[in-house]
Design an enzyme around this catalytic site. Structure first.
Site, PDB file in Angstrom:
ATOM      1  N   HIS A 115       1.955   1.501   7.127  1.00 39.94           N
ATOM      2  CA  HIS A 115       1.304   2.612   7.833  1.00 39.94           C
ATOM      3  C   HIS A 115       1.588   2.583   9.333  1.00 39.94           C
ATOM      4  O   HIS A 115       0.889   3.241  10.107  1.00 39.94           O
ATOM      5  CB  HIS A 115      -0.216   2.604   7.574  1.00 39.94           C
ATOM      6  CG  HIS A 115      -0.580   2.990   6.161  1.00 39.94           C
ATOM      7  ND1 HIS A 115      -1.827   2.818   5.620  1.00 39.94           N
ATOM      8  CD2 HIS A 115       0.170   3.561   5.176  1.00 39.94           C
ATOM      9  CE1 HIS A 115      -1.845   3.267   4.360  1.00 39.94           C
ATOM     10  NE2 HIS A 115      -0.635   3.703   4.067  1.00 39.94           N
ATOM     11  N   CYS A 126      13.820  12.159  20.624  1.00 40.01           N
ATOM     12  CA  CYS A 126      15.028  11.359  20.334  1.00 40.01           C
ATOM     13  C   CYS A 126      14.737  10.157  19.428  1.00 40.01           C
ATOM     14  O   CYS A 126      15.647   9.429  19.056  1.00 40.01           O
ATOM     15  CB  CYS A 126      15.695  10.900  21.629  1.00 40.01           C
ATOM     16  SG  CYS A 126      14.785   9.620  22.505  1.00 40.01           S
ATOM     17  N   CYS A 147      14.666  10.493  27.389  1.00 39.56           N
ATOM     18  CA  CYS A 147      14.821  11.946  27.416  1.00 39.56           C
ATOM     19  C   CYS A 147      13.518  12.562  27.931  1.00 39.56           C
ATOM     20  O   CYS A 147      12.655  11.861  28.415  1.00 39.56           O
ATOM     21  CB  CYS A 147      15.189  12.473  26.018  1.00 39.56           C
ATOM     22  SG  CYS A 147      13.826  12.436  24.842  1.00 39.56           S
ATOM     23  N   GLY A 182      -8.704  -7.056   0.311  1.00 40.35           N
ATOM     24  CA  GLY A 182      -9.414  -6.243   1.312  1.00 40.35           C
ATOM     25  C   GLY A 182      -9.019  -4.782   1.360  1.00 40.35           C
ATOM     26  O   GLY A 182      -8.928  -4.208   2.443  1.00 40.35           O
ATOM     27  N   THR A 183      -8.802  -4.188   0.197  1.00 33.07           N
ATOM     28  CA  THR A 183      -8.498  -2.752   0.197  1.00 33.07           C
ATOM     29  C   THR A 183      -9.279  -2.063  -0.912  1.00 33.07           C
ATOM     30  O   THR A 183      -9.426  -2.606  -2.013  1.00 33.07           O
ATOM     31  CB  THR A 183      -6.976  -2.470   0.130  1.00 33.07           C
ATOM     32  OG1 THR A 183      -6.771  -1.068  -0.017  1.00 33.07           O
ATOM     33  CG2 THR A 183      -6.286  -3.207  -0.984  1.00 33.07           C
ATOM     34  N   SER A 184      -9.779  -0.873  -0.603  1.00 33.93           N
ATOM     35  CA  SER A 184     -10.663  -0.183  -1.548  1.00 33.93           C
ATOM     36  C   SER A 184      -9.891   0.424  -2.718  1.00 33.93           C
ATOM     37  O   SER A 184     -10.487   0.862  -3.694  1.00 33.93           O
ATOM     38  CB  SER A 184     -11.438   0.915  -0.812  1.00 33.93           C
ATOM     39  OG  SER A 184     -10.547   1.683  -0.040  1.00 33.93           O
ATOM     40  N   ASN A 208     -11.898  -9.219  -2.776  1.00 36.73           N
ATOM     41  CA  ASN A 208     -12.524  -8.084  -2.081  1.00 36.73           C
ATOM     42  C   ASN A 208     -14.032  -8.278  -2.057  1.00 36.73           C
ATOM     43  O   ASN A 208     -14.592  -8.923  -2.934  1.00 36.73           O
ATOM     44  CB  ASN A 208     -12.180  -6.771  -2.812  1.00 36.73           C
ATOM     45  CG  ASN A 208     -11.957  -5.623  -1.854  1.00 36.73           C
ATOM     46  OD1 ASN A 208     -11.121  -5.718  -0.966  1.00 36.73           O
ATOM     47  ND2 ASN A 208     -12.701  -4.548  -2.015  1.00 36.73           N
TER      48      ASN A 208
HETATM   49  N1  APR Z   1     -13.166  -9.574   2.880  1.00 40.27           N
HETATM   50  C1  APR Z   1     -12.636  -8.892   1.833  1.00 40.27           C
HETATM   51  N2  APR Z   1     -12.815  -7.577   1.643  1.00 40.27           N
HETATM   52  C2  APR Z   1     -13.560  -6.913   2.541  1.00 40.27           C
HETATM   53  C3  APR Z   1     -14.151  -7.550   3.656  1.00 40.27           C
HETATM   54  C4  APR Z   1     -13.929  -8.954   3.810  1.00 40.27           C
HETATM   55  N3  APR Z   1     -14.422  -9.643   4.839  1.00 40.27           N
HETATM   56  N4  APR Z   1     -14.824  -6.609   4.375  1.00 40.27           N
HETATM   57  C5  APR Z   1     -14.664  -5.459   3.731  1.00 40.27           C
HETATM   58  N5  APR Z   1     -13.904  -5.620   2.619  1.00 40.27           N
HETATM   59  C6  APR Z   1     -13.462  -4.633   1.650  1.00 40.27           C
HETATM   60  C7  APR Z   1     -14.383  -3.451   1.461  1.00 40.27           C
HETATM   61  O1  APR Z   1     -15.363  -3.738   0.481  1.00 40.27           O
HETATM   62  C8  APR Z   1     -13.436  -2.349   1.032  1.00 40.27           C
HETATM   63  O2  APR Z   1     -13.273  -2.317  -0.377  1.00 40.27           O
HETATM   64  O3  APR Z   1     -12.248  -4.097   2.140  1.00 40.27           O
HETATM   65  C9  APR Z   1     -12.092  -2.761   1.662  1.00 40.27           C
HETATM   66  C10 APR Z   1     -11.666  -1.905   2.827  1.00 40.27           C
HETATM   67  O4  APR Z   1     -11.397  -0.638   2.348  1.00 40.27           O
HETATM   68  P1  APR Z   1     -10.949   0.564   3.302  1.00 40.27           P
HETATM   69  O5  APR Z   1     -11.871   0.607   4.460  1.00 40.27           O
HETATM   70  O6  APR Z   1     -10.833   1.740   2.423  1.00 40.27           O
HETATM   71  O7  APR Z   1      -9.551   0.128   3.855  1.00 40.27           O
HETATM   72  P2  APR Z   1      -8.132   0.287   3.202  1.00 40.27           P
HETATM   73  O8  APR Z   1      -8.201   0.157   1.722  1.00 40.27           O
HETATM   74  O9  APR Z   1      -7.236  -0.612   3.952  1.00 40.27           O
HETATM   75  O10 APR Z   1      -7.784   1.785   3.566  1.00 40.27           O
HETATM   76  C11 APR Z   1      -6.532   2.248   3.199  1.00 40.27           C
HETATM   77  O11 APR Z   1      -6.976   4.310   4.257  1.00 40.27           O
HETATM   78  O12 APR Z   1      -7.806   5.575   6.044  1.00 40.27           O
HETATM   79  C12 APR Z   1      -6.701   5.010   5.448  1.00 40.27           C
HETATM   80  O13 APR Z   1      -4.618   4.621   6.445  1.00 40.27           O
HETATM   81  C13 APR Z   1      -5.919   4.080   6.353  1.00 40.27           C
HETATM   82  O14 APR Z   1      -4.665   2.095   5.795  1.00 40.27           O
HETATM   83  C14 APR Z   1      -5.884   2.776   5.591  1.00 40.27           C
HETATM   84  C15 APR Z   1      -6.046   3.247   4.165  1.00 40.27           C
END
Ligand code: APR
Length: 239
Positions: A115, A126, A147, A182-184, A208
């Site tokens: 990202h 450019c 430029c 750590g991603t939703s 997560n």
């Molecule tokens: N350890 C592990 N997981 C964690 C922690 C932690 N300390 N704190 C929060 N989380 C989890 C949350 O429970 C959630 O499921 O991390 C996740 C974060 O999710 P998002 O905030 O949705 O982030 P992400 O998945 O990276 O978002 C993806 O969305 O807005 C766009 O481009 C942006 O890259 C981003 C993309």
């Protein structure tokens, strides 16, 4: 803590990280903040339309994020991932949705920032790329040094194509382990990497704070903070 996996150096590991890995570095995630980015709606600051409408406002937002980042340091989760790169070396692949640069700050060398990066910008005309530290951020809308073009943050905005997708797809088809941290699991295309890797036969592991949306494709799930869990798991996986 239990894990059924023991990694071998000749196997391949693919890691996907999201905002959660940086939460313990003091950076707020999106979903924990009602989908807002530091209280801004994404369409105000993270779309090409927003930049066209009000480039000065968009630049102000990213300059603030950049100065906030200067205080953030990698946490134990980032450093545990660095250990995995040291172990797997050429068989290690790290893709992050984060733009904070904290994996690089932790010493990881092979990082695909799909990202973009909050440390970089490029010329809308450019396409020359610059590091923020090399441009004059006191200008409302920094200009290109080559430029007459306007610079814009090197962030993949909504509606734009993430970086490195061809490379990522190739690696996904050959990985032995897929670790997602750590991603939703709601933002595509990253959310489908887990499914793709699993359908090619990878073992899938998730860490997560809460169950992600694509939980059904995870073989082994560890619920909690990545800064707590990753160091312990890594020492079990590579001992
Ligand atoms: N350890 C592990 N997981 C964690 C922690 C932690 N300390 N704190 C929060 N989380 C989890 C949350 O429970 C959630 O499921 O991390 C996740 C974060 O999710 P998002 O905030 O949705 O982030 P992400 O998945 O990276 O978002 C993806 O969305 O807005 C766009 O481009 C942006 O890259 C981003 C993309």
């Amino acid at each position: 803590m239990k894990t059924k996996f023991k990694f071998k150096k000749n196997e391949r590991l693919f890691i996907l990280t999201g905002a959660g890995i940086s939460a313990e570095s003091g950076l707020r995630t999106f979903r924990d903040n009602n989908g807002l980015w530091e209280n801004y709606r994404v369409e105000q600051v993270a779309t090409p339309q927003a930049f066209k409408r009000d480039p000065g406002m968009v630049w102000r937002f990213y300059k603030e994020r950049y100065s906030q980042l200067k205080k953030a340091k990698p946490n134990a989760g980032h450093f545990a991932i660095k250990k995995l790169e040291d172990f797997f070396q050429k068989n290690f692949f790290l893709v992050t949705q984060n733009v904070d640069g904290l994996h690089l700050a932790a010493g990881n060398e092979k990082v695909l920032e799909m990202h973009g990066s909050l440390h970089k910008c490029f010329c809308t005309r450019c396409k020359t790329r610059y590091k923020f530290e090399d441009i004059d951020l006191s200008q409302d809308i920094p200009g290109c040094l080559n430029c007459e073009g306007q610079l814009r943050p090197d962030i993949v905005w909504f509606g734009e194509m993430p970086y490195f997708l061809d490379e990522i797809n190739k690696i996904l088809s050959k990985t032995d382990y897929f670790l997602v941290v750590g991603t939703s699991g709601v933002v595509y295309p990253a959310a489908q990497f887990l499914y793709i890797a699993k359908s090619y036969g990878a073992h899938t592991i998730g860490i997560n704070l809460e169950e992600p949306d694509n939980m059904q494709f995870i073989d082994e799930f560890h619920k909690g903070k990545s800064g707590d869990l990753l160091p312990k798991l890594v020492s079990l996986w590579i001992s």
